[in-house]
Design a protein around this motif. Structure first.
Motif, short mmCIF file in Angstrom:
data_model
loop_
_atom_site.label_atom_id
_atom_site.label_comp_id
_atom_site.label_asym_id
_atom_site.label_seq_id
_atom_site.Cartn_x
_atom_site.Cartn_y
_atom_site.Cartn_z
N SER A 174 0.83 -1.21 0.00
CA SER A 174 0.00 0.00 0.00
C SER A 174 0.86 1.26 0.00
O SER A 174 2.08 1.21 0.19
N THR B 197 1.43 5.06 1.77
CA THR B 197 1.18 5.73 3.05
C THR B 197 1.23 7.24 2.87
O THR B 197 2.17 7.77 2.27
N ARG B 198 0.24 7.90 3.41
CA ARG B 198 0.20 9.36 3.42
C ARG B 198 0.20 9.83 4.86
O ARG B 198 -0.58 9.34 5.68
N VAL B 199 1.07 10.78 5.17
CA VAL B 199 1.21 11.28 6.54
C VAL B 199 0.92 12.77 6.54
O VAL B 199 1.38 13.51 5.66
N THR C 137 -8.88 1.92 1.52
CA THR C 137 -8.18 2.08 2.79
C THR C 137 -7.72 0.74 3.34
O THR C 137 -8.48 -0.25 3.35
N GLU D 122 -5.38 0.87 6.37
CA GLU D 122 -5.30 1.19 7.80
C GLU D 122 -5.09 2.68 7.95
O GLU D 122 -4.47 3.32 7.09
N GLN D 123 -5.62 3.24 9.02
CA GLN D 123 -5.41 4.66 9.30
C GLN D 123 -5.49 4.89 10.80
O GLN D 123 -6.08 4.11 11.53
N ARG E 81 2.08 3.77 16.01
CA ARG E 81 0.77 3.95 15.37
C ARG E 81 -0.32 3.55 16.35
O ARG E 81 -0.26 2.48 16.96
N TYR F 269 -1.72 9.09 9.92
CA TYR F 269 -1.24 8.29 8.79
C TYR F 269 -2.43 7.61 8.12
O TYR F 269 -3.47 7.37 8.73
N HIS F 270 -2.27 7.32 6.86
CA HIS F 270 -3.33 6.66 6.09
C HIS F 270 -2.67 5.73 5.07
O HIS F 270 -2.03 6.18 4.11
N ASP F 271 -2.79 4.43 5.30
CA ASP F 271 -2.32 3.43 4.34
C ASP F 271 -3.47 3.10 3.40
O ASP F 271 -4.55 2.69 3.86
N TYR F 272 -3.25 3.24 2.10
CA TYR F 272 -4.34 3.04 1.16
C TYR F 272 -3.80 2.59 -0.19
O TYR F 272 -2.58 2.64 -0.46
#
Length: 343
Positions: A235, A237-239, A253, A255-256, A265, A292-295
């Protein structure tokens, strides 16, 4: 008075057995074949209508709506937008039912009924080995299921693509029903439903219990694939910082949550952000410094489809192996031969 005709070489030639078995199988399940063909034809026509005239009408209606700007009143073709939405929902649901319909049919009739009535045992005495009998019952329906389901998911994907960017309320690619109804993984799930039905029929030997068990098992396999899907491909990741707020965006999505000063986290308490004093205190107590956003972005669509399809086919291959093992244990693995013909 009857006499038993001697067995001839032509009667026992194995190369001629598969075509006879296939023709007999198609004749035996002709009603199901007609229903499947009718379902594919009707759904294909609906999807072509959806991706053509309905999309054009709904797209034109959205153009009318966007042209209104800040006008206090707006005249646009709202019924076309609603019609598009309704037909999209119905056709999407219909495509997603294909694996379960196949599983129900395979479990109720393909193997269980013949074993229950003794037809299979009779066939095995007609120079047809149990392995050949099962192979035909897997191969012939698999070709029809793959062709029909493949056509439906291709048309659904085209219909969805036609509305992308033109219809504001069009579903995202990551929408659960849209992702599956327009993807090749559903073809694999339909084939998996077929294998599940065949295996359950071999185990149950009774139509109704096999039908219910096949549908439930296919639903379980569908759930397993869906749970594994986000983790089948790396995935992105956006931080963001606490000032920027939690990241958002269209995608699948994984995980976030929140990031602490130590890099840990933690789940996001979703209390409203730093604009609320109580929530600010909660984040301070957790030592949160950002989000954080794992997508998966749109570029991961085909990798996810292909890996999920590979996983589904791998499960199906294991179940095919299990089906032949079950058949071997029930029949002893020895083909029963010796054919007599009454005259």
């Amino acid at each position: 008075m009857t006499a038993l005709a001697p067995t001839t070489a032509a009667d026992t030639r194995h190369p001629s057995a598969p075509p006879r078995l296939t023709r007999w199988l198609l004749r035996l399940h002709r009603p199901a074949l007609y229903v499947w063909a009718g379902l594919v034809i009707v759904l294909s026509a609906a999807l072509l209508w959806l991706g053509g005239p309905l999309t054009d009408a709904a797209g034109a209606a959205w153009e009318q709506y966007n042209a209104c700007g800040e006008a206090p009143t707006c005249v646009y073709d709202q019924p076309s937008i609603i019609r598009y939405k309704d037909v999209y929902s119905v056709t999407t649901f219909a495509v997603l039912t294909a694996p379960f319909l196949v599983a129900a049919w395979a479990g109720a009739t393909l193997t269980s009924r013949e074993l229950e009535t003794g037809t299979a045992q009779l066939t095995w005495t007609q120079s047809v080995s149990p392995v050949r009998w099962l192979t035909v019952r897997l191969a012939a329906p698999a070709a029809l299921v793959a062709a029909g389901t493949g056509l439906l998911v291709a048309l659904h994907h085209l219909a969805w693509s036609a509305g992308e960017g033109r219809i504001r309320t069009a579903k995202s690619w990551s929408d659960f029903p849209t992702f599956y109804a327009g993807g090749i993984v559903t073809v694999a799930l339909a084939l998996l439903g077929l294998v599940v039905g065949v295996l359950v029929g071999l185990l149950w030997h009774r139509s109704l219990p096999a039908l219910a068990t096949s549908v439930a098992a296919t639903a379980g396999a569908f759930t397993l694939v869906n749970l594994a899907l986000p983790h089948l491909w790396p995935s992105v990741t956006r931080v963001t910082t606490r000032t920027q707020g939690a990241p958002s965006g269209r995608g699948l999505t994984v995980e976030q949550g929140i990031l602490t000063s130590t890099g840990a986290r933690l789940p996001d308490p979703y209390c409203g952000g730093d604009v609320f004093p109580d929530c600010r205190a909660t984040y301070d107590g957790l030592h949160a410094v950002g989000y954080y956003h794992d997508y998966h972005p749109l570029s991961h669509y085909w990798p996810l489809q292909l890996t999920a399809t590979a996983l589904t086919l791998a499960i199906g291959a294991l179940l095919v192996f299990a089906a032949f093992r079950v058949l071997r244990s029930r029949t002893g693995g020895a083909p029963r031969r010796g054919r007599t013909t009454a005259v």
